[in-house]
Design a protein around this motif. Structure first.
Motif, short mmCIF file in Angstrom:
data_model
loop_
_atom_site.label_atom_id
_atom_site.label_comp_id
_atom_site.label_asym_id
_atom_site.label_seq_id
_atom_site.Cartn_x
_atom_site.Cartn_y
_atom_site.Cartn_z
N ILE A 386 0.82 -1.21 0.00
CA ILE A 386 0.00 0.00 0.00
C ILE A 386 0.85 1.26 0.00
O ILE A 386 0.49 2.28 -0.57
N VAL A 390 0.07 5.25 -2.28
CA VAL A 390 -0.67 6.32 -1.60
C VAL A 390 0.22 7.53 -1.43
O VAL A 390 1.45 7.46 -1.58
N ARG A 414 -7.74 10.67 10.03
CA ARG A 414 -8.46 10.19 8.85
C ARG A 414 -7.62 10.35 7.59
O ARG A 414 -7.84 9.65 6.60
N GLN A 415 -6.66 11.25 7.62
CA GLN A 415 -5.81 11.49 6.46
C GLN A 415 -4.54 10.65 6.49
O GLN A 415 -3.72 10.73 5.56
N PRO A 417 -2.18 7.79 5.83
CA PRO A 417 -2.25 6.66 4.89
C PRO A 417 -1.49 5.42 5.32
O PRO A 417 -1.95 4.29 5.12
N CYS A 418 -0.30 5.59 5.88
CA CYS A 418 0.59 4.47 6.12
C CYS A 418 1.76 4.95 6.99
O CYS A 418 2.13 6.14 6.89
N LEU A 439 -4.45 3.13 5.87
CA LEU A 439 -5.23 2.52 4.81
C LEU A 439 -4.95 1.02 4.78
O LEU A 439 -3.83 0.59 4.52
N LEU A 463 -10.77 -0.49 0.52
CA LEU A 463 -10.09 -0.23 1.78
C LEU A 463 -11.09 -0.27 2.93
O LEU A 463 -12.28 0.03 2.75
N PHE A 466 -12.22 4.22 7.80
CA PHE A 466 -11.60 4.67 9.05
C PHE A 466 -12.46 4.32 10.26
O PHE A 466 -11.94 3.87 11.29
#
Length: 812
Positions: A386, A390, A414-415, A417-418, A439, A463, A466
């Motif tokens: 992933i 992203v 929430r933003q 990604p990894c 994610l 995905l 959240f």
């Protein structure tokens, strides 16, 4: 040189190293840069940078400048590491690393993420790069000594370099390809009952989110029994937050200590970042902007690795008559092939051929050698990760810096990604909670073994939202903690797709946090130093029942010591050494009984639940022949022999601090002389299979290679400070008093203050740099032709500089 004594040479060396220092203690240094208004970098008595600016862009310019002042060679090393360019300066010993990161495409992934980054992230990264490059321009021939030893100069920093470094950080937390191979070997070779036992988590019911009873009465596992999802090594990160109803201050207290491999310099750059939008302090991951963990005036956050899998290995189907093609659906597609040339210092270039499918690169070279299963040749194995797909996620870092409440923290996460992380958070109003962030791909088939490229059940299908990730807010019990353990058991698919740590650390954290109704902030932080072994507490009685009585007098003395042992992994403990040596031999015996030799080391780190069940007398047919009790006694005898070889025949000499020592190795520590100069250690250290976790080798002596690289406490009743400690120090310059001035604090589980009020910073000021616009400084003087000037501080009495404790002790 004849007649010059060693003391004189040492004085010359110290003077030379001091000449490389970027600032002069007790002075204000003025310079210019691409800033819109003045930026101030104040360093306190621990060398920590307090950076203040009138806007975010200027602030990140100042961060890049300060980071380059203290860590320029480390920055270049990290960039070369993630782009596969180390062998060009360090030689063949780093070629395998270069080949690996190029195969993964970390540098290219960073470049692509830069091209699509949002405007505010671009501005932040461009400013950071400009600050780094400004210091490169100014430093001239005073570059760090590593450049002179290796004989090269750094190239200008690019914004994409920071993203590549960030993506490599993600990979270190989410890659672990050996886990998939081990899972697959277990799935193919173990009977179902043994496979379930191998995949079960020790103390898997110690979940992050408190469990509720399942309506079926069977839990979410049907008749499986136990929490199924794989184990992980003893090392691991911790974090927790205790609410104001359980603290003496009436406000939340939050702690976090990420655990990673040890190295020199430290991977963390401590800083305070101040501008009109926020005032925050904590740990910056070297080469990147923002705070990985820390606090601002309103909120605090800490994190651990959330061990859900976000990468898959796929078995590709090769064309029967065209081996350069692979199946994709009903068609055959050619592999994408790229050849790269890797420079090697003093040798001809190495040629690397990289093959890729639509899922990702072919990674057979990166898997454990000799670990393939089956009698025939294995098909090519591709990787989908992933992190390669992203954005950088630095927008989440910016949002955390700006957060004013727990609601803002969640909006920032929430933003994210990894990598998937376990965040705990709290705000000054008293709200607190936990949320996994990142994610996570959804697949039909759970688990994390080898997948089939042609099977729709193994394809990614969107995905996980959240809001469906594990979380809890303001729990009634008033606290929350994570230790890489099982997050919750309500989702069978989710649980089986993670490599969760055992629940021992989480169990002990719970014991400590609930031992009293109300805790002082320093008591909340003291849990980071806990060295009580819960596994040992649970299993030593069972071990003694199997190995006593014994004829060997040394074994008799060892069992006597274990019986009296308080289960503390302190440096003076002998019981800790005996238990750790037995557990290592026991896990190796379990692994060798069922796995091929190339996978034994990996399996030994994950076979704990099987070992626990057998010690407690469960009739599990793990050993193909023989009584498990005989195997336990053989493992204890092997441990006794290892300890005798290491420490002699007298068990009183088997002290944990002599067996369990830590070194922070520098990349240039290739000879004893260079190691003595650049590295720190070996030093006795406590902990191990405890909250104060330590990753170490499988055999005696247990050389410590990883552990808590940063510890901090944020008391939300005090918006103007936190306390923290890292493994070494803020500076990577050998001549600096801050090269390793935090090491003694770290060993002794103490902290230094990370001041946030201007009054405190000025009271402990060591030096200051002012960066102004090149056209005009603060009093209107033309600086176009005088880029750098130095003058004495106007208020020397306010410097308050004293050498922090520990420096002389470490240099003796």
């Amino acid at each position: 040189m004849a007649g010059i004594g060693v003391p004189t040479l040492r004085r010359w060396a110290r003077a030379y190293f001091r000449s490389k220092l970027p600032i002069s203690a007790g002075k204000v240094e003025e310079t210019t840069g691409l800033v819109q208004a003045a930026v101030r970098i104040r360093r306190d008595s621990w060398g920590i940078a307090h950076i203040a600016a009138e806007g975010e862009r200027d602030l990140f310019f100042g961060l890049g400048y300060a980071m380059a002042q203290d860590r320029l060679w480390q920055l270049d090393y990290q960039r070369r590491l993630v782009r596969g360019e180390l062998a060009a300066v360090l030689g063949r010993r780093t070629l395998a690393s270069d080949r690996a990161v190029r195969t993964l495409g970390i540098g290219a992934v960073g470049d692509r993420a830069w091209e699509t980054a949002p405007a505010d992230v671009c501005e932040m990264l461009a400013a950071l790069a400009a600050g780094i490059n400004r210091w490169m321009e100014q430093v001239g021939d005073r570059r760090p000594v590593e450049f002179e030893i290796l004989g090269y100069e750094p190239a200008p920093w690019r914004p994409a370099d920071s993203i590549a470094i960030w993506k490599h950080r993600w990979w270190t937390l989410t890659g672990r390809l050996e886990s998939s191979i081990l899972y697959e070997a277990a799935r193919r070779t173990l009977p179902p009952a043994l496979f379930d036992a191998f995949q079960a988590v020790e103390l898997g019911d110690e979940t992050i989110v408190p469990e509720v009873s399942h309506p079926t009465g069977l839990g979410c596992f049907g008749n499986r029994g136990g929490n199924w999802g794989g184990g992980s090594p003893d090392e691991g990160s911790n974090n927790w937050v205790v609410g104001g109803t359980h603290t003496t201050t009436g406000a939340p207290a939050l702690c976090s200590d990420p655990h990673n491999p040890f190295s020199a310099p430290s991977q963390w750059f401590e800083a305070q970042l101040t501008c009109p939008e926020f005032d925050a302090a904590g740990a910056v991951y070297i080469g990147t902007p923002g705070l990985y963990l820390g606090r601002n005036r309103s909120v605090a956050w800490g994190l651990t690795n959330h061990a859900i899998t976000v990468r898959d290995l796929y078995q590709e189907e090769i064309g029967p008559d065209r081996p350069d093609h692979y199946r994709e659906g009903d068609a055959w597609r050619p592999f994408e092939v790229e050849r790269q040339r890797i420079a090697i210092a003093g040798e001809p270039d190495d040629i690397l051929e990289i093959r890729r499918t639509v899922r990702g690169p072919i990674v057979g070279e990166l898997l454990p050698r000799g670990s393939t299963m089956g009698s025939g040749p294995e098909p090519p194995i591709s990787l989908r990760w992933i992190g390669a797909e992203v954005p950088s996620g630095f927008e989440a870092s910016l949002a955390l810096l700006r957060a004013r409440s727990a609601t803002d923290v969640l909006a920032a996460l929430r933003q994210w990604p990894c990598p998937p992380l376990n965040y705990v958070y709290a705000d000054a109003s008293g709200d607190l909670g936990y949320h996994a962030a990142g994610l996570v791909p959804r697949r039909v088939r759970s688990g994390y073994g080898l997948r089939r490229a042609s099977d729709p059940d193994d394809a990614w299908d969107g995905l996980i939202p959240f809001d469906e990730l594990p979380h809890i807010a303001n729990p009634p019990r008033g606290w929350v903690a994570t230790a890489n353990n099982v997050p919750w058991t309500r989702d069978h698919w989710y649980l089986e797709s993670g490599a969760w740590s055992d629940g021992y650390r989480a169990h002990r954290i719970r014991e400590r946090l609930t031992a009293k109704d109300v805790l002082a902030p320093e008591e909340v932080a003291a849990v980071q130093a806990d060295v009580h072994g819960v596994r040992a507490r649970d299993l030593v009685p069972a071990l003694l029942a199997l190995v006593e009585p014994a004829d060997d007098p040394i074994v008799q003395q060892a069992t006597h010591t274990l019986r009296r042992w308080d289960r503390e992994f302190s440096v003076a403990s002998v019981g800790a050494s005996i238990w750790a040596a037995f557990w290592a031999e026991w896990c190796l015996a379990l692994a060798r009984a069922r796995f091929p030799e190339p996978l034994v080391e990996f399996a030994a780190a994950k076979v704990g639940e099987v070992g626990r069940r057998l010690l407690l007398g469960e009739p599990l047919p793990w050993f193909p022949s023989g009584d498990p009790g005989d195997e336990v006694r053989r493992a204890f005898g092997a441990a006794r022999q290892s300890l005798t070889r290491w420490g002699g025949p007298d068990p009183r000499a088997w002290r944990w601090g002599k067996l369990h020592q830590v070194t922070h190795p520098h990349p240039l520590a290739t000879t004893p002389e260079l190691a003595a100069l650049f590295s720190t250690g070996p030093l006795p250290t406590s902990g191990g299979q405890t909250v104060r976790a330590a990753g170490h080798g499988l055999t005696v002596p247990f050389t410590v290679i990883s552990g808590s690289t940063y510890r901090f406490l944020a008391d939300l009743s005090r918006p103007d400070r936190m306390v923290s400690v890292q493994t070494l120090g803020q500076s990577a310059h050998l001549g600096s008093p801050h090269y390793r001035d935090q090491t003694r604090l770290w060993l002794e589980d103490r902290y230094h203050p990370l001041w946030m009020s201007e009054e405190d910073v000025l009271a402990h000021l060591e030096g200051e740099t002012v960066i102004s616009h090149p056209a005009v400084n603060q009093v209107g003087q033309d600086l176009n032709h005088t880029p750098t000037g130095v003058h004495e501080c106007d208020e020397p009495s306010r410097l308050g500089h004293t050498q922090p404790p520990g420096v002389q002790w470490l240099e003796q």
